[in-house]
Design an enzyme around this catalytic site. Sequence first.
Site, PDB file in Angstrom:
ATOM      1  N   ASP A 317       0.292   6.721 -44.510  1.00  0.00           N
ATOM      2  CA  ASP A 317       1.552   6.676 -45.370  1.00  0.00           C
ATOM      3  C   ASP A 317       1.183   5.229 -45.732  1.00  0.00           C
ATOM      4  O   ASP A 317       1.243   4.603 -44.956  1.00  0.00           O
ATOM      5  CB  ASP A 317       2.422   7.678 -45.438  1.00  0.00           C
ATOM      6  CG  ASP A 317       2.392   9.019 -45.614  1.00  0.00           C
ATOM      7  OD1 ASP A 317       2.138   9.702 -45.215  1.00  0.00           O
ATOM      8  OD2 ASP A 317       3.668   9.497 -45.085  1.00  0.00           O
ATOM      9  N   LYS A 318       1.381   5.393 -47.145  1.00  0.00           N
ATOM     10  CA  LYS A 318       1.607   3.965 -47.630  1.00  0.00           C
ATOM     11  C   LYS A 318       2.408   3.115 -47.203  1.00  0.00           C
ATOM     12  O   LYS A 318       2.077   1.681 -46.655  1.00  0.00           O
ATOM     13  CB  LYS A 318       2.281   3.719 -48.859  1.00  0.00           C
ATOM     14  CG  LYS A 318       1.589   2.521 -49.558  1.00  0.00           C
ATOM     15  CD  LYS A 318       1.822   2.696 -51.380  1.00  0.00           C
ATOM     16  CE  LYS A 318       1.791   1.323 -51.744  1.00  0.00           C
ATOM     17  NZ  LYS A 318       1.831   1.257 -53.620  1.00  0.00           N
TER      18      LYS A 318
END
Length: 502
Positions: A317-318
Amino acid sequence: SPQGSHRTPISAGGGVSGMASAVSAYAAVPVGSDRRLSHSESRALPRARRSLPRCRSKTASAAVCASNGEKKEPDEILADFLSDTAGEHFDEIPAGSLDDALATWDHPDATDAGALARIISCASGLDEDEDAREVQGARGGARGGSSPSASARGRAAGMFNVALSALDLRGGAHDAARDLVLVRMPEAGVKPDVVSYSLAISACVHAGGDADDLITAARRAAGADRRSRAKKPKRAKKKKKGKGGNVDAAEGENVKTLWEDEHFAVVSKPAGMLTHPNEASGGATRTLVEVLLDAFGDEGLSAINGSDTRGIVHRLDKPTSGAMLVAKTDLAHAMCVAAWYQRKVTKTYLALVEGVPGRRRGRRRGDDGDAIEGTCVAPADGRRARSDWRVVETFREEDGDNAEQLCSLVEVNPRTGRRHQIRQHMGMALDAPLVGDPLYRRGKRPNTPAAAAPFLAGKPGSVLFLHSAALALRHPVTGEALSFSDPLPTAFEGLVSALRRR
């Protein structure tokens, strides 16, 4: 970072102050064993006592939900069906182990692509959809479309992947695997995905066969030759396949190459960077795929997962930082995906959480009874999930009202790969949400350590102290046992150091 082919994994240089106890164990993370069986080994097992019926099942749809009302996974539905129809060999199968059981099933249907397709059609409900269309047509009405329902197709897709994994693990059944992917799945109205193709490719490679036709089919299905949404800067230069290239820290937003050879690379993704382009990103920020294209070129990254996700075997995830595997060739990509599906890859994360996992808020200093390690088995993203965890270190500090704030550095080994799995398990199941996580905290107010406040000044959820610290697997081509570690990023380590001083 080293270039070319290496026989020994090389981790990023430099240790992390104060983290020796946590990181030193990563080199010893056990690598998943080779679970494939020889054909002779599988045939030596006892024969199932009952033959599988050839008739269609009319009760598959009723088996989708468990007695507690939760939706079953496709492998659970298939396991129940086989337990009812194929004998005691499939009784009491541990969760996630149906492919092992199928690989050791001593029955002619176990390596017959047509028979496996019929089993899956019955268990998934595909045959019920076909019956319904036939009945509707016999009554003079429209047949209701020529394809099965989306739910039946989804269940069947998961079951086909279990069967493909079993054929790979069994060994010597690559022709059946190829038949399932190229013929039986399309005939059933089920579209093979990158996992399906990868498992079939792995079965062919392990049997010493050729998989070029499967790789070509996988590329075509993924649209590998379509125009990518990833931006290609002018400085990007195409490199010949297999030559590779180092990711420059200055131009690659601090993306570091931890290790590489001609087949794949391990890179360190910084927090705040998207793994690959998506519609929401709008091309406003550079993604990891774009940085990799800049470093390795179009021909230096695999494409069987699509043009927008070149080289990406798995994603972070970012807000998550840390080690990621990047495939340079389509063959290496397929072998890595198969290893991921078959649980042969060990992943280790470090997370900073509020409180202590498993402890309910409100305990006083000196209370005992906290577990220092455990296993969380709870749904994540609506699916069955499991995470093993261990408390590495706990920190205490007093706020302005002399109230104690407690947080912990936790090592997590996710055994499944669900979306936001660690965040959900820590925050929802263990009542220890990640520091900075506004989403998974069961409606409770943040209990953020004061030392972390300066790092959380931006948009809520944009900073999470979650780091992919280690990966361990067998080399997708040579079979060599490899392990890689990635030290905590500067900001994360700085916060841990500040908490130690309080």
